[in-house]
Write a protein that holds these residues in place. Structure first.
Motif, PDB file in Angstrom:
ATOM      1  N   CYS A 156      -2.474   8.676  -9.660  1.00  0.00           N
ATOM      2  CA  CYS A 156      -3.387   8.295  -8.584  1.00  0.00           C
ATOM      3  C   CYS A 156      -4.800   8.103  -9.133  1.00  0.00           C
ATOM      4  O   CYS A 156      -5.352   9.004  -9.764  1.00  0.00           O
ATOM      5  CB  CYS A 156      -3.385   9.355  -7.487  1.00  0.00           C
ATOM      6  N   LYS A 198      -0.803  -0.512  -4.180  1.00  0.00           N
ATOM      7  CA  LYS A 198       0.331  -0.237  -5.068  1.00  0.00           C
ATOM      8  C   LYS A 198       0.082  -0.764  -6.490  1.00  0.00           C
ATOM      9  O   LYS A 198       0.421  -0.125  -7.469  1.00  0.00           O
ATOM     10  CB  LYS A 198       1.589  -0.886  -4.476  1.00  0.00           C
ATOM     11  N   TRP A 207       0.835  -1.199   0.000  1.00  0.00           N
ATOM     12  CA  TRP A 207       0.000   0.000   0.000  1.00  0.00           C
ATOM     13  C   TRP A 207       0.865   1.242   0.000  1.00  0.00           C
ATOM     14  O   TRP A 207       1.951   1.243   0.553  1.00  0.00           O
ATOM     15  CB  TRP A 207      -0.904   0.008   1.246  1.00  0.00           C
ATOM     16  N   LEU A 208       0.363   2.298  -0.606  1.00  0.00           N
ATOM     17  CA  LEU A 208       1.104   3.556  -0.653  1.00  0.00           C
ATOM     18  C   LEU A 208       0.168   4.695  -0.281  1.00  0.00           C
ATOM     19  O   LEU A 208      -1.037   4.608  -0.472  1.00  0.00           O
ATOM     20  CB  LEU A 208       1.619   3.816  -2.074  1.00  0.00           C
ATOM     21  N   LYS A 209       0.756   5.765   0.231  1.00  0.00           N
ATOM     22  CA  LYS A 209      -0.044   6.941   0.508  1.00  0.00           C
ATOM     23  C   LYS A 209       0.201   7.946  -0.618  1.00  0.00           C
ATOM     24  O   LYS A 209       1.345   8.253  -0.930  1.00  0.00           O
ATOM     25  CB  LYS A 209       0.402   7.531   1.847  1.00  0.00           C
ATOM     26  N   CYS A 210      -0.890   8.429  -1.231  1.00  0.00           N
ATOM     27  CA  CYS A 210      -0.743   9.378  -2.333  1.00  0.00           C
ATOM     28  C   CYS A 210      -0.319  10.742  -1.777  1.00  0.00           C
ATOM     29  O   CYS A 210      -0.883  11.218  -0.804  1.00  0.00           O
ATOM     30  CB  CYS A 210      -2.058   9.500  -3.077  1.00  0.00           C
ATOM     31  N   ASP A 211       0.680  11.355  -2.424  1.00  0.00           N
ATOM     32  CA  ASP A 211       1.137  12.679  -1.980  1.00  0.00           C
ATOM     33  C   ASP A 211       0.106  13.762  -2.273  1.00  0.00           C
ATOM     34  O   ASP A 211       0.090  14.804  -1.653  1.00  0.00           O
ATOM     35  CB  ASP A 211       2.450  13.055  -2.688  1.00  0.00           C
ATOM     36  N   CYS A 235      -3.613  13.369  -2.500  1.00  0.00           N
ATOM     37  CA  CYS A 235      -4.862  13.353  -1.714  1.00  0.00           C
ATOM     38  C   CYS A 235      -4.691  12.697  -0.350  1.00  0.00           C
ATOM     39  O   CYS A 235      -5.657  12.627   0.408  1.00  0.00           O
ATOM     40  CB  CYS A 235      -5.966  12.664  -2.507  1.00  0.00           C
ATOM     41  N   ARG A 236      -3.510  12.213  -0.021  1.00  0.00           N
ATOM     42  CA  ARG A 236      -3.206  11.571   1.261  1.00  0.00           C
ATOM     43  C   ARG A 236      -4.029  10.319   1.487  1.00  0.00           C
ATOM     44  O   ARG A 236      -4.186   9.857   2.606  1.00  0.00           O
ATOM     45  CB  ARG A 236      -3.407  12.532   2.469  1.00  0.00           C
ATOM     46  N   GLN A 237      -4.623   9.761   0.430  1.00  0.00           N
ATOM     47  CA  GLN A 237      -5.394   8.533   0.605  1.00  0.00           C
ATOM     48  C   GLN A 237      -4.481   7.332   0.421  1.00  0.00           C
ATOM     49  O   GLN A 237      -3.453   7.411  -0.236  1.00  0.00           O
ATOM     50  CB  GLN A 237      -6.524   8.482  -0.419  1.00  0.00           C
ATOM     51  N   ILE A 238      -4.907   6.200   1.008  1.00  0.00           N
ATOM     52  CA  ILE A 238      -4.121   4.972   0.875  1.00  0.00           C
ATOM     53  C   ILE A 238      -4.555   4.271  -0.413  1.00  0.00           C
ATOM     54  O   ILE A 238      -5.737   4.056  -0.651  1.00  0.00           O
ATOM     55  CB  ILE A 238      -4.368   4.051   2.092  1.00  0.00           C
TER      56      ILE A 238
END
Ligand SMILES: [Zn+2]
Length: 284
Positions: free
Chosen positions: A52, A42, A30-34, A36-39
């Motif tokens: 994203c 990947k 899993w990654l956090k989008c820079d 929207c800060r959503q998870i």
């Protein structure tokens, strides 16, 4: 009182792996989008070429994925054997030769650029894609030579040239040899122009330093991805030099488009049809 105390450790309830361990591996899935800060999962992000799926923010893309995105199918690569000879015997926190070897092992690339010939919407093109993972996508003798040879091939085969930049600039570890590449490539692009063949420059996040100062801004069309950092010197250096606060969004694609430094800002997933259309315009 067995209903009260836990009779088995929780992880024993997990299915057993082949090696007998009972663990769920979630690391790196899993990654956090820079943006929207959503998870995000990947795999979802990779399937969408690092755009994203929730907010459309563009993360950086490696060179091989870039070629897969823009070219029709299989493509031929060139000069994959070229590596730097470390002309200065440069040492910073570690010897440059060691740094190169470590990078080559980590990225499976010989240097920061893949030079390819393939079809874009049915039309043969020379395409060079830079890879930011390799010493910050820096331009040294190898990147310069690969681009120069791609220009030669474009002239010889009468095909358009597309360079997708992602670079921190000239490679410090090769000093003046890196700077020389700027002139060498610019001269090559002049010959391409005289041969009346189009060169399209695609600027992605980030494109800075000597790369911006030479080929990235010399396209017949200079187009960028949304939100990409594009500039020569960094904002801190400029602020200290001119002693003024820089405007909001300075050095981002949209700002540069508004001020006439770019011809278009095109989202990554629309890039291929846009390039195909542009090539039709330049060379019907
Ligand atoms: Zn997002």
């Amino acid at each position: 009182m067995s209903w009260f105390k836990r009779d088995k450790p929780a992880d024993e309830k997990l299915p057993k792996l082949e090696n007998g361990e009972r663990k769920i591996r979630t690391e790196g899935l899993w990654l956090k989008c820079d943006g929207c800060r959503q998870i995000i999962w990947k795999k979802d992000l990779e399937a969408n070429f690092n755009v994203c799926p929730k907010c459309g923010a563009h993360s950086r893309l490696d060179a091989a994925s870039r070629l897969k995105l823009l070219l029709d199918g299989p493509y031929e690569t060139f000069d994959q054997h070229l590596t730097s000879s470390d002309p200065l015997g440069f040492v910073d926190s570690k010897p440059y030769s060691q740094r190169l070897r470590a990078m080559q092992e980590a990225t499976n690339l010989s240097d920061a650029l893949i030079s390819a010939c393939g079809k874009l919407d049915g039309r043969t093109v020379q395409m060079c894609a830079m890879d930011i993972r390799f010493i910050g996508g820096s331009m040294g003798s190898v990147v310069g030579e690969k681009i120069a040879r791609a220009i030669d091939r474009a002239i010889q085969l009468r095909t358009p040239l597309i360079i997708v930049s992602a670079s921190g600039g000239a490679r410090m570890q090769e000093g003046a040899v890196s700077l020389m590449q700027m002139a060498k490539i610019s001269a090559g692009l002049m010959r391409l122009d005289e041969a009346r063949l189009p060169f399209i420059s695609v600027l992605t996040d980030p494109t800075t330093g000597g790369v911006t100062a030479s080929y990235a801004m010399l396209g017949d069309l200079n187009i960028a991805e949304p939100g990409a950092l594009i500039g020569f010197a960094g904002p801190r250096v400029i602020e200290q030099t001119i002693r003024q606060k820089l405007p909001e969004g300075f050095q981002r694609s949209e700002f540069l488009l508004k001020h006439g430094m770019l011809d278009a800002v095109v989202p990554r997933l629309e890039l291929k049809p846009y390039l195909a259309q542009a090539l039709k315009f330049f060379a019907p």
